[in-house]
Design a protein around this motif. Structure first.
Motif, mmCIF file in Angstrom:
data_model
loop_
_atom_site.group_PDB
_atom_site.id
_atom_site.type_symbol
_atom_site.label_atom_id
_atom_site.label_comp_id
_atom_site.label_asym_id
_atom_site.label_seq_id
_atom_site.Cartn_x
_atom_site.Cartn_y
_atom_site.Cartn_z
ATOM 1 N N LYS A 96 0.809 -0.949 -0.121
ATOM 2 C CA LYS A 96 -0.063 0.274 0.017
ATOM 3 C C LYS A 96 0.800 1.253 -0.006
ATOM 4 N N GLY A 151 -5.803 -4.741 10.460
ATOM 5 C CA GLY A 151 -5.869 -5.893 11.515
ATOM 6 C C GLY A 151 -5.173 -5.823 12.806
ATOM 7 N N THR A 152 -4.090 -5.281 12.795
ATOM 8 C CA THR A 152 -3.182 -5.197 14.051
ATOM 9 C C THR A 152 -3.951 -4.459 15.080
ATOM 10 N N TYR A 179 0.813 -9.850 11.388
ATOM 11 C CA TYR A 179 -0.166 -8.868 11.002
ATOM 12 C C TYR A 179 0.367 -7.659 10.959
ATOM 13 N N GLU A 181 2.966 -4.163 10.363
ATOM 14 C CA GLU A 181 4.179 -3.698 9.816
ATOM 15 C C GLU A 181 5.386 -3.666 10.363
ATOM 16 N N ASP A 187 1.053 0.986 11.994
ATOM 17 C CA ASP A 187 -0.454 0.542 12.228
ATOM 18 C C ASP A 187 -1.088 1.338 13.592
ATOM 19 N N LYS A 196 -4.941 2.979 3.349
ATOM 20 C CA LYS A 196 -5.821 2.140 2.857
ATOM 21 C C LYS A 196 -7.002 3.054 2.314
HETATM 22 N N1 HSE Z 1 -0.319 -4.369 9.235
HETATM 23 C C1 HSE Z 1 -1.213 -4.650 8.351
HETATM 24 C C2 HSE Z 1 -2.586 -4.643 9.356
HETATM 25 C C3 HSE Z 1 -1.173 -5.598 7.352
HETATM 26 O O1 HSE Z 1 -2.365 -5.158 10.529
HETATM 27 O O2 HSE Z 1 -3.787 -4.506 8.604
HETATM 28 C C4 HSE Z 1 -2.204 -5.806 6.356
HETATM 29 O O3 HSE Z 1 -2.216 -4.628 5.293
#
Ligand code: HSE
Length: 349
Positions: A96, A151-152, A179, A181, A187, A196
Motif C-alpha cells: 500500500k 488488522g493489528t 499482522y 507492519e 499500524d 488504505k
Molecule cells: N499491518 C497491516 C494490518 C497488514 O495489520 O492490517 C495488512 O495490510
C-alpha cells in the motif's frame, strides 16, 4: 504455463507460494514461480534454487509475464515495479505504501505498456474491495466508504477488551502472528489505515489521493483500558475507523478511534478481521467482511490479481478526475460522545 517472479519472500510472498501450490484450477495451477527475489537464501525450501538477488535477470527474462511485488517499503519496490511495467510485465502487489505514493504513475505506466498494475491485497487483506469498487459500483455514485482497515489495531483493541491485555502485550502477539507492519508505528498511529482509506477514497472519487493529504489521522496509542471499559458500559466497543464521505463539494476523510454501538455491524468486528462499508446513492449500504491481515488471506487476494492479469480479465485503469473538485476535509460533521472519564470519542453509525 505462465512464469511469474515473486519479489520479497516474507509473510505475503511466502503465502503466495502456498496458495499457488494448492491451486486446483486453471490458470493458477499452471503458474510456475520461476524466480524469487530476496536477499536471504532459503536452502530448505522446495523452490530454494529459484531464489536470486539479481532483479535484472528477471527483467530480461521475456518469459516472465507477471511480477508479484511483496517487498514492502516504497524505495526499491517502486523502482522494480516501474521497471517491470516498462518491460511489459504485469505487476501485482500488496504494497500500500507504493500504491499510495506512486499509484498514479504506475497505473499510467501499465496502461502505456499494455499491461496491468493490480493491488487488491493492499487494502483489507483477503477482502475483495478494490475490484468491486472499480467494477460493480461504477454505475452508482458512491457517497461514503468507511472501514476497519487495520488488522493489528483491531486485534489489539479486541484483546485489550476481552483478556485485559495491555496494548504492548497485544501488539507483541499481533507481530508474532504476522499482522503488524515491519515498523508497527504505522499500524498504531493510524498511518496504515490512512493509506488504505486514501486508496479506497481515490477510487470512489475517481482521483488520486495520498494519505499525506488526509486532514485528520489519529491512531490508537491514546486509547486506554479504562476507555474501553467505560465504552463497554455504554454498550459500545472502540474501533479504529476510517471514513471518507461526500459532504456537498467536500470529501470528509479521517482516521480515528470511534465508539461503535451494538446496532452497527462494525461492533462485531473482532481479532484481525476488517470490514468495509460502501454506501452508494442507488444501492444503499453494502458491507464487506473478512480477514484483513496475515499470510494466506493477503496472498489469496494477490493470487486473485495474478489470475486476472493472466486471463486478461483486468483492464488497465487510470483515474480520470482532475485534481481539483473535492476539498479534503477532516473536520466537518460527525457525532461525539464523552466518556465518564471526560475523554471525547467520535461515534460511528
Ligand atoms: N499491518 C497491516 C494490518 C497488514 O495489520 O492490517 C495488512 O495490510
Amino acid at each position: 504455463m505462465t512464469n511469474i517472479a515473486i519479489l520479497g519472500f516474507g509473510v505475503v510472498g511466502g503465502g503466495v507460494y502456498e496458495v499457488i501450490s494448492r491451486a486446483s484450477k486453471s490458470p493458477l495451477n499452471e503458474v510456475n514461480i520461476k524466480y524469487i527475489l530476496d536477499l536471504r537464501s532459503f536452502p530448505d525450501h522446495p523452490l530454494g534454487d529459484r531464489v536470486t538477488t539479481d532483479f535484472d535477470k528477471i527483467l530480461a527474462d521475456e518469459s516472465v509475464s507477471v511480477v508479484v511485488e511483496t517487498m514492502g517499503g516504497d524505495g526499491v519496490a517502486y523502482k522494480f515495479s516501474l521497471a517491470a511495467l516498462k518491460a511489459g510485465k504485469n505487476v501485482v502487489t500488496s504494497n500500500k505504501a507504493v500504491v499510495d505514493k506512486y499509484g498514479k504513475e504506475l497505473e499510467a505506466a501499465a496502461k502505456e505498456n499494455g499491461v496491468v498494475y493490480l493491488y487488491e491485497a493492499s487494502v483489507g487483506g483477503g477482502i475483495p474491495i478494490i475490484a468491486p469498487l472499480n467494477n460493480c459500483f461504477m454505475g452508482d455514485d458512491i457517497l461514503r466508504v468507511a472501514g476497519i482497515l487495520n488488522g493489528t489495531t483491531n486485534y489489539i483493541l479486541t484483546h485489550m477488551q476481552s483478556d485485559g491485555k495491555s496494548l504492548e502485550e497485544a501488539l507483541k502477539t499481533a507481530q508474532e502472528l504476522g499482522y503488524a507492519e515491519a515498523d508497527p508505528h504505522a499500524d498504531l498511529a493510524g498511518l496504515d489505515t490512512a493509506r488504505k482509506i486514501a486508496i479506497l477514497a481515490g477510487i470512489a472519487l475517481d482521483k488520486y489521493i495520498s494519505y499525506t493529504e488526509i486532514p485528520y489521522i489519529e491512531g490508537i496509542e491514546n486509547v486506554t483500558s479504562e476507555d474501553i471499559a467505560l465504552a463497554e458500559q455504554l454498550g459500545c466497543v472502540i474501533r479504529l475507523i476510517a471514513v471518507a464521505e461526500r459532504v456537498g463539494d467536500k470529501a470528509r476523510i479521517l482516521v480515528a478511534p470511534h465508539l461503535v454501538g451494538n446496532g452497527s455491524l462494525f461492533h462485531a468486528i473482532r481479532e484481525a478481521f476488517n470490514a468495509v462499508s460502501v454506501t452508494g446513492s442507488a444501492v444503499g449500504e453494502v458491507v464487506f467482511y473478512g480477514q484483513g491481515a496475515g499470510s494466506l488471506p493477503t496472498a489469496a487476494a494477490v493470487c486473485g490479481d495474478i489470475e486476472r492479469a493472466i486471463s486478461g480479465k483486468a483492464r488497465a485503469h487510470v483515474r480520470q478526475a482532475c485534481d481539483e473538485g473535492f476539498i479534503l476535509d477532516g473536520s466537518t460533521g460527525g457525532k461525539f460522545i464523552t466518556l465518564a472519564n471526560g475523554k471525547k470519542y467520535r461515534y460511528f453509525e
